[in-house]
Design a protein around this motif. Structure first.
Motif, short mmCIF file in Angstrom:
data_model
loop_
_atom_site.label_atom_id
_atom_site.label_comp_id
_atom_site.label_asym_id
_atom_site.label_seq_id
_atom_site.Cartn_x
_atom_site.Cartn_y
_atom_site.Cartn_z
N TRP A 111 0.84 -1.21 0.00
CA TRP A 111 0.00 0.00 0.00
C TRP A 111 0.87 1.25 0.00
O TRP A 111 0.53 2.25 -0.66
CB TRP A 111 -0.95 0.01 1.20
CG TRP A 111 -2.09 -0.93 1.08
CD1 TRP A 111 -2.36 -1.99 1.90
CD2 TRP A 111 -3.11 -0.95 0.09
NE1 TRP A 111 -3.48 -2.65 1.47
CE2 TRP A 111 -3.97 -2.03 0.36
CE3 TRP A 111 -3.39 -0.14 -1.01
CZ2 TRP A 111 -5.08 -2.33 -0.42
CZ3 TRP A 111 -4.50 -0.44 -1.80
CH2 TRP A 111 -5.33 -1.51 -1.50
N ALA A 114 1.82 1.90 -3.48
CA ALA A 114 0.66 2.34 -4.25
C ALA A 114 0.32 3.80 -3.96
O ALA A 114 -0.05 4.55 -4.88
CB ALA A 114 -0.54 1.45 -3.95
N TYR A 115 0.46 4.23 -2.72
CA TYR A 115 0.13 5.60 -2.34
C TYR A 115 1.31 6.57 -2.53
O TYR A 115 1.15 7.78 -2.32
CB TYR A 115 -0.31 5.66 -0.87
CG TYR A 115 -1.70 5.09 -0.62
CD1 TYR A 115 -2.82 5.59 -1.27
CD2 TYR A 115 -1.88 4.08 0.31
CE1 TYR A 115 -4.08 5.08 -1.03
CE2 TYR A 115 -3.14 3.56 0.58
CZ TYR A 115 -4.24 4.07 -0.09
OH TYR A 115 -5.49 3.57 0.16
N LEU A 120 -4.17 6.50 -5.64
CA LEU A 120 -4.33 5.05 -5.73
C LEU A 120 -5.17 4.75 -6.97
O LEU A 120 -6.31 5.19 -7.07
CB LEU A 120 -5.03 4.50 -4.49
CG LEU A 120 -5.37 3.02 -4.51
CD1 LEU A 120 -4.10 2.18 -4.50
CD2 LEU A 120 -6.26 2.66 -3.33
N ASP A 125 -4.98 -1.10 -6.71
CA ASP A 125 -5.88 -1.71 -5.74
C ASP A 125 -6.17 -3.17 -6.12
O ASP A 125 -6.14 -4.05 -5.26
CB ASP A 125 -7.18 -0.91 -5.66
CG ASP A 125 -8.12 -1.44 -4.60
OD1 ASP A 125 -7.95 -1.06 -3.43
OD2 ASP A 125 -9.02 -2.25 -4.94
#
Length: 151
Positions: A111, A114-115, A120, A125
């Motif tokens: 995560w 991804a961030y 996102l 996701d």
């Protein structure tokens, strides 16, 4: 092509015996984690500098690597990651050696990548959701991890 992929998975990701040295297992786990992190950065088809920097920091911190070791791990993982057609061999290796808490920690790291670029994408996701399912992470823990890592 299939024989090449089979040879790759047998050589690099599978455990040949229960007596395999811990160093070899650790190297395979490092590579599996690195490939997963790199896959997240590629999921939205926009690999950003922020994502690449975040991956470098994660790998260096998690595995306490020198700059040379880090560069080698990333280069190997990028090369081998380009040939990966399924997350299953990576996640099964992780399942065999990681506790549930370690899997949750890895999910948090995914995560973070991804961030890293401030947004996102649905593709990031989706990849993380698939990895979480392959790691047998409960959906409630998947959601908690996602929310805990939001900027």
């Amino acid at each position: 092509m299939i024989s090449k992929l089979k040879a790759f998975f047998e050589k690099e990701l599978s455990l040949k015996s229960k007596n395999e040295p811990q160093e070899d297992i650790n190297a395979k786990l490092q590579k599996a984690c690195a490939i997963l992190l790199l896959e997240i950065s590629k999921a939205d088809y926009q690999e950003t500098k922020d994502e690449k920097d975040r991956i470098r920091k994660i790998l260096q911190d998690k595995f306490t690597l020198s700059d040379a070791q880090l560069n080698e791990l990333i280069a190997l993982s990028e090369d081998e990651g380009n040939e990966v057609t399924s997350m299953y061999p990576l996640t099964s290796l992780i399942n065999e050696h990681y506790s549930y808490e370690q899997k949750l920690g890895l999910l948090d790291l995914l995560w973070q990548v991804a961030y890293a670029d401030g947004e996102l994408s649905k593709y990031e996701d989706h990849v993380i959701r698939n990895v979480a399912e392959l790691l047998y992470v409960a959906h409630s823990d998947f959601i908690k991890s996602k929310l805990s890592q939001q900027p």
